[in-house]
Design an enzyme around this catalytic site. Structure first.
Site, PDB file in Angstrom:
ATOM      1  N   SER A  79       0.795  -1.239   0.000  1.00  0.00           N
ATOM      2  CA  SER A  79       0.000   0.000   0.000  1.00  0.00           C
ATOM      3  C   SER A  79       0.823   1.282   0.000  1.00  0.00           C
ATOM      4  O   SER A  79       0.250   2.372  -0.067  1.00  0.00           O
ATOM      5  CB  SER A  79      -0.964   0.000   1.189  1.00  0.00           C
ATOM      6  OG  SER A  79      -2.015  -0.903   0.966  1.00  0.00           O
ATOM      7  N   LYS A  82       0.038   3.726  -2.719  1.00  0.00           N
ATOM      8  CA  LYS A  82      -1.005   4.750  -2.656  1.00  0.00           C
ATOM      9  C   LYS A  82      -0.427   6.160  -2.499  1.00  0.00           C
ATOM     10  O   LYS A  82      -1.125   7.149  -2.745  1.00  0.00           O
ATOM     11  CB  LYS A  82      -1.985   4.417  -1.529  1.00  0.00           C
ATOM     12  CG  LYS A  82      -2.801   3.167  -1.862  1.00  0.00           C
ATOM     13  CD  LYS A  82      -3.480   2.535  -0.673  1.00  0.00           C
ATOM     14  CE  LYS A  82      -4.135   1.218  -1.104  1.00  0.00           C
ATOM     15  NZ  LYS A  82      -4.597   0.405   0.017  1.00  0.00           N
ATOM     16  N   SER A 139      -6.099   3.443   4.181  1.00  0.00           N
ATOM     17  CA  SER A 139      -5.570   2.684   3.034  1.00  0.00           C
ATOM     18  C   SER A 139      -6.682   2.076   2.192  1.00  0.00           C
ATOM     19  O   SER A 139      -6.607   0.921   1.767  1.00  0.00           O
ATOM     20  CB  SER A 139      -4.607   1.586   3.522  1.00  0.00           C
ATOM     21  OG  SER A 139      -3.620   1.303   2.574  1.00  0.00           O
TER      22      SER A 139
END
Length: 302
Positions: A79, A82, A139
């Site tokens: 993640s 992101k 997230s």
């Protein structure tokens, strides 16, 4: 005679390993610093208990790397992807107060992929800026996919923007194939490239504000009349991550079973700002947070 020679070599080799304290197989960790004390501290920390397989610590202002443990090796970013997704969005969208609908197709595969979500619902009309916080704090994968579809029509086309930005800012060993960080063998980067990304992204005031936020409430919607309360995945570690002689300014976690526990963070210690990227720590969301423990230890050396 030959057999005796072989055994003699084995004995000598074993003795060398013991003399090195068993460190012969360990990866070299490169250490720099502003003072002899800082070098000594970082070296001691690196030799004692760094759980992450990949580490890059750098000064935010200059980009000078103070600690590098396999920072140029290919990793899966999970993640931490992101960071790029939100950066591309904030740089591309001029009016982030505009409302868009969370279409059904955004959610189709997220459950079966065990993706983390922020909590937005199909058919919900949300402000674009709320998707930034949804992607970064809890997230939320649905936020990333909706931003990708809004900007490019589909996720595949959006990753072209991500890779163009990566090339533009000097991420030399990175290839994105999705907006969320869900595992794909071709979705790779390095800890050094992620440090480059974070250092660049923090120059953007909108991104910086999102990255620094630990808790955020979205505007009211038909699905969430009181708004949606979004909390950073680092909220419960906020006090633990605060350096003794400074402040914790922001961070983003990442995890997949292939990537391990990952963390990109930003701190200010003794008046100077630092960026730390760690990846490949063992465990998961239910085990000891080794990525947080690494950050805590390394901050102590600054």
């Amino acid at each position: 005679m030959k057999r005796k020679s072989v055994w003699l070599l084995v004995i000598i080799f074993t003795a060398v390993l013991w003399a090195k304290g068993g460190d012969w197989f360990q990866e070299d960790i490169q250490i720099q610093g502003d003072t002899p004390r800082q070098v000594s501290n970082l070296k001691q920390i690196s030799e004692q208990n760094i759980y992450s397989e990949f580490v890059v610590l750098a000064e935010r202002g200059t980009g000078r790397v103070l600690m590098n443990k396999r920072g140029e090796k290919k990793i899966y970013p999970a993640s931490l992807t992101k960071i790029m997704t939100v950066l591309v969005a904030v740089e591309s969208i001029s009016d982030d107060s505009r409302e868009i609908i969370m279409t059904d197709d955004v959610f189709h595969t997220l459950t079966e992929q065990h993706a983390s979500v922020a909590g937005f619902l199909p058919g919900e009309r949300v402000k674009i800026r709320d998707l930034y916080y949804g992607a970064m704090l809890p997230s939320g994968a649905e936020c990333c996919i909706r931003l990708a579809k809004y900007l490019s029509g589909n996720e595949e086309k959006f990753t072209r923007l991500m890779n163009q930005k990566a090339e533009e800012i000097g991420m030399k060993h990175t290839n994105f194939v999705n907006s969320t960080g869900l595992h794909d063998p071709q979705h790779v980067t390095t800890a050094k490239d992620l440090e480059v990304l974070l250092r660049y992204a923090l120059k953007n005031p909108k991104f910086r504000k999102v990255f620094q936020t630990m808790q955020y409430r979205t505007g009211p919607t038909g699905k969430h009349p009181q708004g949606l309360l979004l909390r950073s995945t680092l909220t419960k570690y906020k006090n633990q991550l605060k350096p003794e002689n400074g402040s914790f300014l922001g961070g983003k976690t990442g995890y997949t079973s292939e990537a391990g526990l990952c963390l990109a963070s930003w701190v200010k210690i003794h008046g100077k700002e630092y960026l730390l990227v760690t990846a490949g720590a063992r465990g998961d969301h239910q085990t000891k947070p080794l990525h947080v423990l690494d950050a805590e230890s390394i901050y102590q050396g600054l």
